[in-house]
Design a protein around this motif. Structure first.
Motif, mmCIF file in Angstrom:
data_model
loop_
_atom_site.group_PDB
_atom_site.id
_atom_site.type_symbol
_atom_site.label_atom_id
_atom_site.label_comp_id
_atom_site.label_asym_id
_atom_site.label_seq_id
_atom_site.Cartn_x
_atom_site.Cartn_y
_atom_site.Cartn_z
ATOM 1 N N GLY A 63 6.333 3.223 -8.095
ATOM 2 C CA GLY A 63 7.311 2.178 -7.789
ATOM 3 C C GLY A 63 8.132 1.761 -8.993
ATOM 4 O O GLY A 63 7.922 2.232 -10.116
ATOM 5 N N VAL A 64 9.070 0.850 -8.758
ATOM 6 C CA VAL A 64 9.943 0.321 -9.821
ATOM 7 C C VAL A 64 9.100 -0.284 -10.944
ATOM 8 O O VAL A 64 9.322 -0.019 -12.130
ATOM 9 N N GLY A 121 9.966 -9.006 -16.477
ATOM 10 C CA GLY A 121 9.627 -9.809 -15.299
ATOM 11 C C GLY A 121 8.384 -9.349 -14.568
ATOM 12 O O GLY A 121 7.905 -10.057 -13.671
HETATM 13 N N1 NAP Z 1 10.676 -5.073 -8.635
HETATM 14 C C1 NAP Z 1 10.640 -6.235 -9.285
HETATM 15 O O1 NAP Z 1 11.610 -6.685 -9.899
HETATM 16 C C2 NAP Z 1 9.379 -7.040 -9.260
HETATM 17 C C3 NAP Z 1 9.250 -8.133 -10.139
HETATM 18 C C4 NAP Z 1 8.088 -8.895 -10.114
HETATM 19 C C5 NAP Z 1 7.077 -8.575 -9.231
HETATM 20 N N2 NAP Z 1 7.248 -7.522 -8.381
HETATM 21 C C6 NAP Z 1 6.150 -7.204 -7.468
HETATM 22 O O2 NAP Z 1 5.599 -5.960 -7.896
HETATM 23 C C7 NAP Z 1 5.079 -5.259 -6.769
HETATM 24 C C8 NAP Z 1 5.659 -3.855 -6.779
HETATM 25 O O3 NAP Z 1 7.065 -3.954 -6.653
HETATM 26 P P1 NAP Z 1 8.017 -2.706 -6.837
HETATM 27 O O4 NAP Z 1 9.370 -3.290 -6.966
HETATM 28 O O5 NAP Z 1 7.511 -1.792 -7.876
HETATM 29 O O6 NAP Z 1 7.890 -2.005 -5.402
HETATM 30 P P2 NAP Z 1 8.135 -0.473 -4.995
HETATM 31 O O7 NAP Z 1 9.157 0.149 -5.878
HETATM 32 O O8 NAP Z 1 8.375 -0.488 -3.542
HETATM 33 O O9 NAP Z 1 6.749 0.227 -5.293
HETATM 34 C C9 NAP Z 1 5.584 -0.097 -4.550
HETATM 35 C C10 NAP Z 1 4.447 0.753 -5.051
HETATM 36 O O10 NAP Z 1 3.271 0.352 -4.359
HETATM 37 C C11 NAP Z 1 2.660 1.511 -3.790
HETATM 38 N N3 NAP Z 1 1.932 1.149 -2.560
HETATM 39 C C12 NAP Z 1 2.440 0.582 -1.440
HETATM 40 N N4 NAP Z 1 1.447 0.398 -0.538
HETATM 41 C C13 NAP Z 1 0.313 0.880 -1.104
HETATM 42 C C14 NAP Z 1 -1.031 0.985 -0.687
HETATM 43 N N5 NAP Z 1 -1.433 0.545 0.518
HETATM 44 N N6 NAP Z 1 -1.939 1.554 -1.524
HETATM 45 C C15 NAP Z 1 -1.562 1.992 -2.748
HETATM 46 N N7 NAP Z 1 -0.301 1.915 -3.209
HETATM 47 C C16 NAP Z 1 0.639 1.355 -2.396
HETATM 48 C C17 NAP Z 1 3.800 2.458 -3.532
HETATM 49 O O11 NAP Z 1 3.278 3.761 -3.474
HETATM 50 P P3 NAP Z 1 3.751 4.786 -2.334
HETATM 51 O O12 NAP Z 1 5.150 5.134 -2.656
HETATM 52 O O13 NAP Z 1 2.764 5.882 -2.477
HETATM 53 O O14 NAP Z 1 3.615 4.041 -1.037
HETATM 54 C C18 NAP Z 1 4.654 2.244 -4.771
HETATM 55 O O15 NAP Z 1 4.134 2.995 -5.842
HETATM 56 C C19 NAP Z 1 5.458 -6.082 -5.539
HETATM 57 O O16 NAP Z 1 4.391 -6.902 -5.167
HETATM 58 C C20 NAP Z 1 6.600 -6.941 -6.037
HETATM 59 O O17 NAP Z 1 6.745 -8.140 -5.349
HETATM 60 C C21 NAP Z 1 8.355 -6.739 -8.383
#
Ligand code: NAP
Length: 342
Positions: free
Chosen positions: A14-15, A325
């Motif tokens: 993920g991001v 962040g």
């Molecule tokens: N992006 C931001 O700016 C930001 C900032 C602060 C906090 N966050 C938090 O950080 C978390 C991740 O955000 P992100 O932006 O990185 O999201 P993302 O790009 O959608 O990535 C999500 C990751 O979680 C994995 N995942 C989803 N369901 C899963 C499961 N059941 N078991 C294992 N892995 C799973 C996905 O893997 P697959 O592709 O294999 O499904 C992917 O690697 C979220 O909770 C978000 O709220 C994000």
């Protein structure tokens, strides 16, 4: 950290997860000590770890056996089941999702603000982290709180689409291409078209409330964080989804308890190692999301106050939502907890 200490990065595709891997690599954690995990969707994929690549393993409870530290960069629904599984496997856990931010049993830690909580007694072997907007806002407000006292801070956050993960980034890419070709896109990740638009809704609305979950989260997280330093100031505001890819911009209006000249406000901001002050407007020097990529500091500038209301200070800030962040908070908190594991 011992040579056999293992770190699980869950959500590695993920991001945020990708930035967690980059931050661990930058801290010279050997590839052999890092395991990348994802869901069923990432079966067969690998992710970069410096010069190496790591196979993405499926995050099932038994996979956490032998892990000393589990860093969860997963959506809240996934964290809710993965965190207890990692705890049961005996690992220390850090979660960056919203799943546990409202749970009084799970310490809410912002590295560089209330880091000492990581060394305190805790019920489970787990902490959670605030959102990117709360991270930036608290780092900006804290030196002002120390110098002048703060009653409240009002924030308008202009949030890039990477706040919605890889799907958010893909949606803006597609919408931009569609619009440039004269096609009206169909939104799926965001409630409305975000391409060439601004959407004053990030996440769903809280039940029976005019506030979104994102906005409600800031108020709750800031209340929990400032309570750990014995204060009760209020953070509230508006989350706007904007058509940029990475980096958030924030306008903050901060009500001081005791007004001070703007030069003193700027001087107070400069005392914080969490901040970089960019404030020479005559030379067009001020914070912008494009300047903050991978920067571990929050940028702040455009510091102003009206003579008629000198206790209200207006500022502009920018933060790399994926690194400062989220990913850096995960890694800094995680490596501190790892010291307790040896
Ligand atoms: N992006 C931001 O700016 C930001 C900032 C602060 C906090 N966050 C938090 O950080 C978390 C991740 O955000 P992100 O932006 O990185 O999201 P993302 O790009 O959608 O990535 C999500 C990751 O979680 C994995 N995942 C989803 N369901 C899963 C499961 N059941 N078991 C294992 N892995 C799973 C996905 O893997 P697959 O592709 O294999 O499904 C992917 O690697 C979220 O909770 C978000 O709220 C994000």
């Amino acid at each position: 950290m011992k040579d056999d200490f293992k770190i699980a990065v869950v959500g590695a595709t993920g991001v945020v997860g990708r930035e967690v891997l980059a931050a661990l690599h930058a801290r010279d954690v050997p590839a052999e000590q890092v395991h990348a995990f994802g869901s069923e969707r990432s079966k067969g994929l690998s992710v970069e770890y410096g010069e190496d690549s790591l196979d993405v393993e499926r995050a099932v409870p038994e996979a956490f056996r032998g892990m000393g530290l589990v860093l969860l960069a997963t959506p809240a629904e996934a964290s809710r089941t993965l965190a207890p599984a990692a705890q049961a496997a005996g690992a220390w856990v850090v979660d960056v999702s919203s799943a546990f931010r409202g749970d009084g049993n799970v310490p809410l830690v912002l590295p560089g603000f209330n880091t000492e909580l990581l060394g305190a007694t805790m019920k489970g072997r787990m902490v959670c982290l605030p959102s990117a907007v709360t991270t930036a806002s608290v780092h900006v407000v804290e030196p002002l709180r120390r110098a002048f006292g703060v009653v409240r801070a009002q924030v308008t956050a202009m949030m890039s689409v990477s706040s919605a993960g890889v799907r958010g980034v893909a949606e803006l890419e597609k919408q931009t291409a569609d619009l440039m070709s004269g096609r009206e896109p169909d939104p799926s990740v965001f409630p409305h078209r975000v391409g060439f638009n601004l959407v004053p809704q990030v996440g769903g609305f809280m039940v029976g409330s005019p506030w979104t979950e994102e906005e409600g989260g800031w108020t709750l997280e800031a209340a929990r964080l400032f309570a750990t330093v014995g204060d009760a100031l209020v953070l509230a505001g508006t989350a706007v989804q904007v058509p940029s890819f990475y980096g958030h911009g924030l306008t903050l209006n901060v009500q001081l308890k005791k007004a001070g000249p703007v030069e003193q406000v700027r001087a107070a901001l400069k005392t914080s190692p969490a901040l970089k002050v960019l404030d020479t407007p005559g030379e067009r020097i001020y914070p912008m999301p494009m300047l903050v990529t991978s920067d571990p500091t929050v940028h702040v500038g455009r510091v102003r106050a009206f003579p008629q209301a000198p206790e209200w200070v207006t500022l502009f800030a920018a933060v790399d939502n994926a690194t400062r962040g989220a990913a850096l908070n995960l890694v800094e908190a995680g490596l501190k907890l790892a010291e307790r594991a040896v």
